[in-house]
Motif scaffolding. Structure first.
Motif, PDB file in Angstrom:
ATOM      1  N   HIS A 128      66.132 -36.963 -14.896  1.00 25.88           N
ATOM      2  CA  HIS A 128      66.090 -36.248 -13.622  1.00 25.88           C
ATOM      3  C   HIS A 128      65.300 -34.950 -13.741  1.00 25.88           C
ATOM      4  O   HIS A 128      65.113 -34.407 -14.821  1.00 25.88           O
ATOM      5  CB  HIS A 128      67.510 -35.957 -13.135  1.00 25.88           C
ATOM      6  CG  HIS A 128      68.293 -35.074 -14.064  1.00 25.88           C
ATOM      7  ND1 HIS A 128      68.954 -35.570 -15.176  1.00 25.88           N
ATOM      8  CD2 HIS A 128      68.525 -33.741 -14.069  1.00 25.88           C
ATOM      9  CE1 HIS A 128      69.550 -34.582 -15.817  1.00 25.88           C
ATOM     10  NE2 HIS A 128      69.298 -33.458 -15.173  1.00 25.88           N
ATOM     11  N   SER A 381      74.134 -35.041 -16.929  1.00 27.44           N
ATOM     12  CA  SER A 381      73.719 -36.372 -16.495  1.00 27.44           C
ATOM     13  C   SER A 381      74.619 -37.423 -17.128  1.00 27.44           C
ATOM     14  O   SER A 381      75.276 -37.176 -18.157  1.00 27.44           O
ATOM     15  CB  SER A 381      72.261 -36.648 -16.885  1.00 27.44           C
ATOM     16  OG  SER A 381      72.127 -36.728 -18.287  1.00 27.44           O
ATOM     17  N   THR A 383      74.359 -41.788 -17.768  1.00 34.52           N
ATOM     18  CA  THR A 383      73.679 -43.072 -17.623  1.00 34.52           C
ATOM     19  C   THR A 383      74.538 -44.142 -18.279  1.00 34.52           C
ATOM     20  O   THR A 383      75.041 -43.941 -19.390  1.00 34.52           O
ATOM     21  CB  THR A 383      72.290 -43.050 -18.287  1.00 34.52           C
ATOM     22  OG1 THR A 383      71.498 -42.022 -17.690  1.00 34.52           O
ATOM     23  CG2 THR A 383      71.582 -44.390 -18.131  1.00 34.52           C
ATOM     24  N   ILE A 400      72.808 -47.779 -14.138  1.00 38.17           N
ATOM     25  CA  ILE A 400      73.084 -46.806 -13.094  1.00 38.17           C
ATOM     26  C   ILE A 400      73.070 -45.430 -13.744  1.00 38.17           C
ATOM     27  O   ILE A 400      73.562 -45.266 -14.864  1.00 38.17           O
ATOM     28  CB  ILE A 400      74.437 -47.077 -12.389  1.00 38.17           C
ATOM     29  CG1 ILE A 400      74.661 -46.033 -11.283  1.00 38.17           C
ATOM     30  CG2 ILE A 400      75.592 -47.091 -13.386  1.00 38.17           C
ATOM     31  CD1 ILE A 400      75.892 -46.327 -10.423  1.00 38.17           C
ATOM     32  N   ARG A 401      72.496 -44.470 -13.076  1.00 40.54           N
ATOM     33  CA  ARG A 401      72.437 -43.129 -13.674  1.00 40.54           C
ATOM     34  C   ARG A 401      72.516 -42.058 -12.590  1.00 40.54           C
ATOM     35  O   ARG A 401      72.181 -42.291 -11.424  1.00 40.54           O
ATOM     36  CB  ARG A 401      71.154 -42.933 -14.482  1.00 40.54           C
ATOM     37  CG  ARG A 401      69.878 -43.015 -13.690  1.00 40.54           C
ATOM     38  CD  ARG A 401      68.637 -42.783 -14.546  1.00 40.54           C
ATOM     39  NE  ARG A 401      67.434 -42.906 -13.748  1.00 40.54           N
ATOM     40  CZ  ARG A 401      66.912 -41.926 -13.015  1.00 40.54           C
ATOM     41  NH1 ARG A 401      67.508 -40.740 -13.002  1.00 40.54           N
ATOM     42  NH2 ARG A 401      65.815 -42.103 -12.316  1.00 40.54           N
ATOM     43  N   TYR A 402      72.981 -40.879 -13.025  1.00 47.52           N
ATOM     44  CA  TYR A 402      73.037 -39.709 -12.151  1.00 47.52           C
ATOM     45  C   TYR A 402      72.654 -38.487 -12.965  1.00 47.52           C
ATOM     46  O   TYR A 402      73.099 -38.326 -14.112  1.00 47.52           O
ATOM     47  CB  TYR A 402      74.444 -39.514 -11.569  1.00 47.52           C
ATOM     48  CG  TYR A 402      74.566 -38.249 -10.733  1.00 47.52           C
ATOM     49  CD1 TYR A 402      74.040 -38.197  -9.449  1.00 47.52           C
ATOM     50  CD2 TYR A 402      75.169 -37.107 -11.251  1.00 47.52           C
ATOM     51  CE1 TYR A 402      74.128 -37.038  -8.685  1.00 47.52           C
ATOM     52  CE2 TYR A 402      75.262 -35.945 -10.492  1.00 47.52           C
ATOM     53  CZ  TYR A 402      74.734 -35.911  -9.211  1.00 47.52           C
ATOM     54  OH  TYR A 402      74.806 -34.766  -8.469  1.00 47.52           O
ATOM     55  N   TYR A 404      71.869 -34.044 -12.651  1.00 51.89           N
ATOM     56  CA  TYR A 404      72.089 -32.846 -11.842  1.00 51.89           C
ATOM     57  C   TYR A 404      71.554 -31.633 -12.581  1.00 51.89           C
ATOM     58  O   TYR A 404      71.775 -31.481 -13.793  1.00 51.89           O
ATOM     59  CB  TYR A 404      73.586 -32.678 -11.588  1.00 51.89           C
ATOM     60  CG  TYR A 404      73.988 -31.419 -10.848  1.00 51.89           C
ATOM     61  CD1 TYR A 404      74.140 -31.419  -9.465  1.00 51.89           C
ATOM     62  CD2 TYR A 404      74.266 -30.232 -11.535  1.00 51.89           C
ATOM     63  CE1 TYR A 404      74.534 -30.266  -8.779  1.00 51.89           C
ATOM     64  CE2 TYR A 404      74.663 -29.089 -10.862  1.00 51.89           C
ATOM     65  CZ  TYR A 404      74.794 -29.107  -9.487  1.00 51.89           C
ATOM     66  OH  TYR A 404      75.183 -27.980  -8.824  1.00 51.89           O
ATOM     67  N   ASP A 435      69.312 -33.076  -7.678  1.00 57.28           N
ATOM     68  CA  ASP A 435      70.073 -34.185  -8.265  1.00 57.28           C
ATOM     69  C   ASP A 435      69.372 -35.498  -7.971  1.00 57.28           C
ATOM     70  O   ASP A 435      68.477 -35.572  -7.120  1.00 57.28           O
ATOM     71  CB  ASP A 435      71.519 -34.187  -7.793  1.00 57.28           C
ATOM     72  CG  ASP A 435      71.661 -34.526  -6.315  1.00 57.28           C
ATOM     73  OD1 ASP A 435      70.641 -34.524  -5.591  1.00 57.28           O
ATOM     74  OD2 ASP A 435      72.794 -34.786  -5.871  1.00 57.28           O
ATOM     75  N   GLU A 436      69.782 -36.511  -8.689  1.00 57.52           N
ATOM     76  CA  GLU A 436      69.102 -37.810  -8.578  1.00 57.52           C
ATOM     77  C   GLU A 436      70.069 -38.921  -8.970  1.00 57.52           C
ATOM     78  O   GLU A 436      70.786 -38.818  -9.979  1.00 57.52           O
ATOM     79  CB  GLU A 436      67.884 -37.830  -9.488  1.00 57.52           C
ATOM     80  CG  GLU A 436      67.030 -39.075  -9.390  1.00 57.52           C
ATOM     81  CD  GLU A 436      65.741 -38.956 -10.204  1.00 57.52           C
ATOM     82  OE1 GLU A 436      65.395 -39.931 -10.881  1.00 57.52           O
ATOM     83  OE2 GLU A 436      65.118 -37.871 -10.161  1.00 57.52           O
ATOM     84  N   THR A 437      70.104 -39.959  -8.174  1.00 60.33           N
ATOM     85  CA  THR A 437      70.897 -41.156  -8.460  1.00 60.33           C
ATOM     86  C   THR A 437      69.958 -42.352  -8.440  1.00 60.33           C
ATOM     87  O   THR A 437      69.091 -42.448  -7.561  1.00 60.33           O
ATOM     88  CB  THR A 437      72.002 -41.349  -7.412  1.00 60.33           C
ATOM     89  OG1 THR A 437      72.835 -40.183  -7.373  1.00 60.33           O
ATOM     90  CG2 THR A 437      72.863 -42.563  -7.751  1.00 60.33           C
ATOM     91  N   ARG A 465      66.062 -45.307  -5.972  1.00 61.79           N
ATOM     92  CA  ARG A 465      66.283 -43.931  -6.405  1.00 61.79           C
ATOM     93  C   ARG A 465      66.500 -43.032  -5.198  1.00 61.79           C
ATOM     94  O   ARG A 465      65.752 -43.103  -4.220  1.00 61.79           O
ATOM     95  CB  ARG A 465      65.083 -43.439  -7.224  1.00 61.79           C
ATOM     96  CG  ARG A 465      65.330 -42.115  -7.919  1.00 61.79           C
ATOM     97  CD  ARG A 465      64.318 -41.863  -9.031  1.00 61.79           C
ATOM     98  NE  ARG A 465      63.016 -41.453  -8.556  1.00 61.79           N
ATOM     99  CZ  ARG A 465      61.911 -42.162  -8.644  1.00 61.79           C
ATOM    100  NH1 ARG A 465      61.964 -43.364  -9.216  1.00 61.79           N
ATOM    101  NH2 ARG A 465      60.765 -41.706  -8.210  1.00 61.79           N
ATOM    102  N   SER A 466      67.538 -42.202  -5.268  1.00 60.76           N
ATOM    103  CA  SER A 466      67.820 -41.208  -4.243  1.00 60.76           C
ATOM    104  C   SER A 466      67.700 -39.825  -4.865  1.00 60.76           C
ATOM    105  O   SER A 466      68.365 -39.528  -5.863  1.00 60.76           O
ATOM    106  CB  SER A 466      69.230 -41.398  -3.675  1.00 60.76           C
ATOM    107  OG  SER A 466      69.550 -40.364  -2.756  1.00 60.76           O
TER     108      SER A 466
END
Length: 913
Positions: A128, A381, A383, A400-402, A404, A435-437, A465-466
């Protein structure tokens, strides 16, 4: 948060921890990182730039550097960006003091292109972005590599080739893939301490890694790092002699001068230090900021069966730094006329208080003030995924990952001038949050093809991706306009025009009766004084420009790779991406490698790429104080869609689009291994900030209409645009040689070099186009960084001793500045009597910085290392006062890629168990 007050206590903690480590039983590590001592460089298996299993550096169709954990830990830096800068010539980063958030999240380049054009992966998964959008220039918003501790790294793979068709947006210059340690036992504990020869910049780092078994078929590898770094100072006292207009022969010049001010006002002399170079009592410090940091990574995996693997990795990083902003002198009128004795002025801008008396800022800051800027960066983060086989030829990977990242700003030792004596001196200007999801589903299938020498690997997949970005509002006092942002805030005078005809109101008569010197008919009376709005140095995020933005995108891709013959490998990739705010893009790439002989390979690639403007680049707004020619100007950066930007000719931002070409050769000749690659990167619509546009009365009216706080105090405006087309051409070279001297040990030689040239093509912004991107901008883009960089490293080991010598070379470059008034209708910097050459230039010479260290292996797997960076204490050339881009106490250019801190000595202790 880590707080180490002094070197003695920090070293004591480090030694104590190592003492504990020595008592632990020594157990073998489950996995050992590949090093030059055990494996030829060309035999190292890579996973970046290819989706075919088992492909090595030597048979890769694109250039990939592999940095082992041994090479990484052998570099005497704690910041991973500095490690890469040392080991990879085409990667550069530099220290930017007094540069807002870029002081804490540093920009970087690969192959001369900014960090947001390099894709960053961790364990082959996209990393991210940081929350910071650099103000001005390229407006970079890329991942913060510094949040990845070096202690967590097994290897780093540096793909030096365009790869957007394989990995998506950002991979124009290349890819950095950080592979985490995956040991299920053993570990290491290390401590290092160092200091510059100037006696400052003490740096203490404690780091460790521990591998644990997870059941019978899994692992958890935990890595942590704590660092405390003192600030440095490499500047002079504030002096008018640093002004571009200063005449050394007559001593005549303009600008504030501390020594002259002390002599004129001896009652304040004791508030200033001696004014010598690098003295910490100088009114303004130029150097690296103070910083404390804690960084950690956890990497885990579990084998459920022969066909199913679970994996997860996460990080948490918390760092805080602080440094000086530009000095605010106590008397703005002092020294502003060409008078060698100075003008006593008024000891600051006087204002009329509500009781009719006058007040100046010197009653609070009699020696002026230097705002202190701080940044707290939090990054985390997670993952997780599952991968395995659907059949012997068909594999999958679902992830899946997030991620920040937040930077919270703080400002102290300053004021909001418009509040007058009621202003606080500390502020919270606000936060930036990104942030990113993402969700990924990847498949790979090996299809036997009778005419091919290997199965055809077909890889395909999809990603959603958001991305989000938020400007968090600062505390009210950091952005609001106090009473003294407008004339006559207490209604002492009537509104008759001209001012000479004005008379006091009842309120004015009342304060006059109480002894006030109010004179409504005098335009110079303090009642009409206007003061700046917002926390001085960095006004806070105001609610009109705060808020969040989100966008979604999806992508699908397909890759084909195969050894078409025993000598020819070919890879073809295609990717389609769709953004909800930009539409869609389709990109492709072809890469090939041909085995000319058993030891020599030829390789080449061609592809297209893109980089979508980030949510931060679309929405960021900032107003801060700049010193373009040693004088303060409030400069505003606004989104391209802001009414002010649109008034000045802005257009909505579009993706950058690129074409990449490369061709090279790899060879293994006896003990020699070398790679030589030529490349060209064409970018259409390169992202860049417009020139700083001077605010005219017409522009000011537009600012006021757009409800910009303090519009009457803004002197310049910028906004981001797809500014120009560019061409980057270059050459990368890497050569290694291993020599065995028998009883006298073994020596590894590594020579790596990068040569880059930059060229601006069509200028796309403004009407006519030259008005928003000028001669100075073009010249600095093409000439403002060294074209050539190389390093030569020699590592020798004999018995328990090992030593390293590294020479880092930076070529010369030329900086420029336009200090004459820029007419609104021309591109070139105009000439004048003072500046007959128009655009002023300074060539800064090449430099060689030499690092040396020696290590000894003690019993119980303890290694002690002593070394020095820049052993000859080299500095880059000092900035020329005539150029006007140093001064104000600054000696060396802030954007210098060459380190300007001097020699640094260090000691490291590492315990392996």
């Amino acid at each position: 948060m880590l707080k180490l007050k002094n070197g003695a206590s920090g070293l004591a903690v480090a030694v104590s921890l190592l003492a504990v480590g020595v008592t632990l039983p020594a157990v073998s590590q489950a996995q050992e990182a590949t090093s030059a001592d055990t494996t030829k460089v060309g035999e190292v298996v890579v996973v970046t730039g290819t989706r075919t299993r088992g492909r090595t550096v030597a048979d890769s169709a694109v250039p990939v550097d592999v940095l082992t954990s041994e090479a990484i830990t052998a570099v005497a830096f704690t910041d991973t960006q500095d490690v890469l800068k040392t080991l990879v010539p085409s990667f550069n980063t530099f220290r930017q003091p007094i540069s807002d958030g870029a002081t804490f999240i540093r920009p970087a380049t690969l192959r001369g292109l900014t960090s947001d054009k390099t894709l960053v992966l961790v364990n082959s998964k996209r990393r991210h972005r940081a929350a910071l959008v650099t103000i001005g220039g390229s407006g970079t918003q890329g991942p913060d590599v510094a949040t990845i501790p070096a202690s967590a790294l097994k290897t780093v793979e540096v793909l030096r080739d365009g790869a957007a068709a394989q990995y998506g947006s950002d991979a124009i210059a290349g890819v950095l893939n950080f592979i985490l340690k995956d040991n299920d036992s053993g570990g290491e504990l290390s401590a290092s301490m160092g200091q510059y020869t100037e006696g400052d910049g003490e740096d203490i780092t404690i780091s460790g890694n521990l591998g644990l078994a997870l059941g019978e078929s899994g692992f958890v590898s935990i890595s942590v790092e704590a660092n405390s770094a003192q600030g440095t100072n490499r500047g002079d006292q504030w002096s008018r002699a640093q002004s571009p207009q200063y005449d050394t022969a007559t001593g005549v010049g303009t600008g504030f001068d501390v020594a002259l001010y002390r002599a004129t006002y001896p009652q304040f002399a004791g508030l200033f230090g001696p004014g010598t170079r690098n003295n910490s009592s100088n009114v303004q410090i130029w150097g690296q900021p103070e910083n404390v940091a804690f960084r950690s990574f956890v990497n885990a995996g579990y084998k459920v069966s022969d066909k199913i693997d679970l994996y997860a990795f996460a990080n948490y990083s918390n760092s805080e730094g602080s440094g000086d902003f530009n000095y605010r002198f106590p008397d703005p009128e002092f020294g502003q006329t060409p008078n060698p004795n100075g003008s006593q002025g008024t000891l600051g801008p006087a204002i009329r208080l509500q009781n009719g008396t006058t007040w100046t800022g010197t009653s609070r800051f009699p020696a002026g003030y230097t705002p202190r800027f701080s940044g707290n960066v939090i990054d985390y983060s997670l993952t997780a995924g599952v991968r395995g086989e659907l059949s012997p030829r068909w594999s999958y990977d679902a992830t899946i990952r997030y991620g920040y990242n937040k930077i919270s700003y703080g400002l102290s030792e300053t004021q909001n001038p418009s509040y007058g004596p009621a202003s606080p001196t500390s502020f919270s200007p606000g936060d930036l949050v990104a942030d990113e999801t993402a969700f990924n589903l990847d498949f790979s299938y090996e299809l036997p093809v009778a005419m091919f020498a290997s199965p055809l690997t077909i890889s395909y997949g999809a990603e959603y991706r958001s991305e989000g970005y938020e400007l968090v509002e600062g505390n009210k006092e950091s952005w609001a306009a106090g009473p003294y942002a407008k004339p006559d805030p207490w209604g002492f005078c009537n509104l008759a025009q001209p001012i000479a005809t004005r008379t006091p109101t009842a309120a004015g008569l009342a304060v006059i009766a109480a002894g006030s010197t109010l004179n409504c008919a005098n335009a110079s009376d303090p009642v009409y004084r206007l003061l700046g709005v917002g926390s001085d140095g960095f006004p806070g995020n105001n609610p009109d420009y705060s808020g969040a933005i989100d966008r979604g995108s999806y992508a699908v891709y397909v890759d084909f790779e195969a050894d078409v013959t025993d000598k020819l490998f070919v890879g073809v990739a295609g990717r389609f991406e769709d953004y909800e705010d930009f539409g869609s893009t389709t990109d492709g790439k072809i890469a090939a490698r041909y085995e000319l002989t058993d030891d020599i390979n030829l390789r080449a690639s061609i592809g297209t790429g893109f980089r979508a403007p980030t949510p931060g680049q679309l929405s960021t707004a900032n107003v801060s104080t700049r010193f373009p020619a040693s004088e303060p100007v409030a400069s505003g950066l606004f989104p391209a869609t802001n009414p002010v930007s649109l008034f000045l000719g802005a257009k909505p931002l579009e993706p950058e689009r690129s074409k990449n070409y490369s061709a090279g050769v790899t060879a293994a000749l006896g003990g020699f291994n070398l790679t030589l690659d030529f490349y060209q990167i064409d970018i259409e619509g390169q992202f860049y900030a417009t020139r700083s546009i001077t605010v005219t009365p017409t522009i000011q009216a537009a600012l006021i209409a757009a409800n910009v706080p303090g519009a009457n105090t803004i002197g310049a405006v910028q906004f981001f645009q797809n500014a120009f087309d560019s061409v980057t051409k270059g050459v990368d070279f890497v050569g290694t040689y291993r020599a065995d001297f028998g009883d006298y040990g073994t020596t590894n030689f590594t020579l790596s070099a990068n040569y880059n040239t930059f060229k601006v093509g069509d200028i796309l912004i403004g009407s006519p186009s030259a008005l928003l991107f000028l001669e100075e901008d073009v010249f600095d883009f093409e000439n403002g960084v060294p074209e050539f960089k190389s390093n030569f490293t020699v590592n020798h080991r004999v018995g328990k001793f090992s030593g390293m010598v590294r020479a880092n070379y930076w070529g010369s470059y030329t900086a420029s500045n336009c200090l004459t008034a820029q007419p609104i209708s021309i591109f070139k910097c105009p000439t004048s009597t003072v500046y007959p050459e128009g655009l002023i230039k300074q060539k800064l010479g090449s430099e060689v910085l030499i690092d040396m260290e020696v290590s000894y292996d003690f019993p119980k797997d303890v290694i002690v290392t002593a070394g020095v960076r820049n052993i000859t204490n080299e500095y880059p050339d000092e900035g020329a006062a005539r150029l006007g881009e140093t001064g104000n106490g600054r000696v060396y250019r802030s954007d210098s890629l060459i380190d300007w801190q001097g020699a640094y000595y260090y000691l490291k202790i590492k315990k392996t168990f």
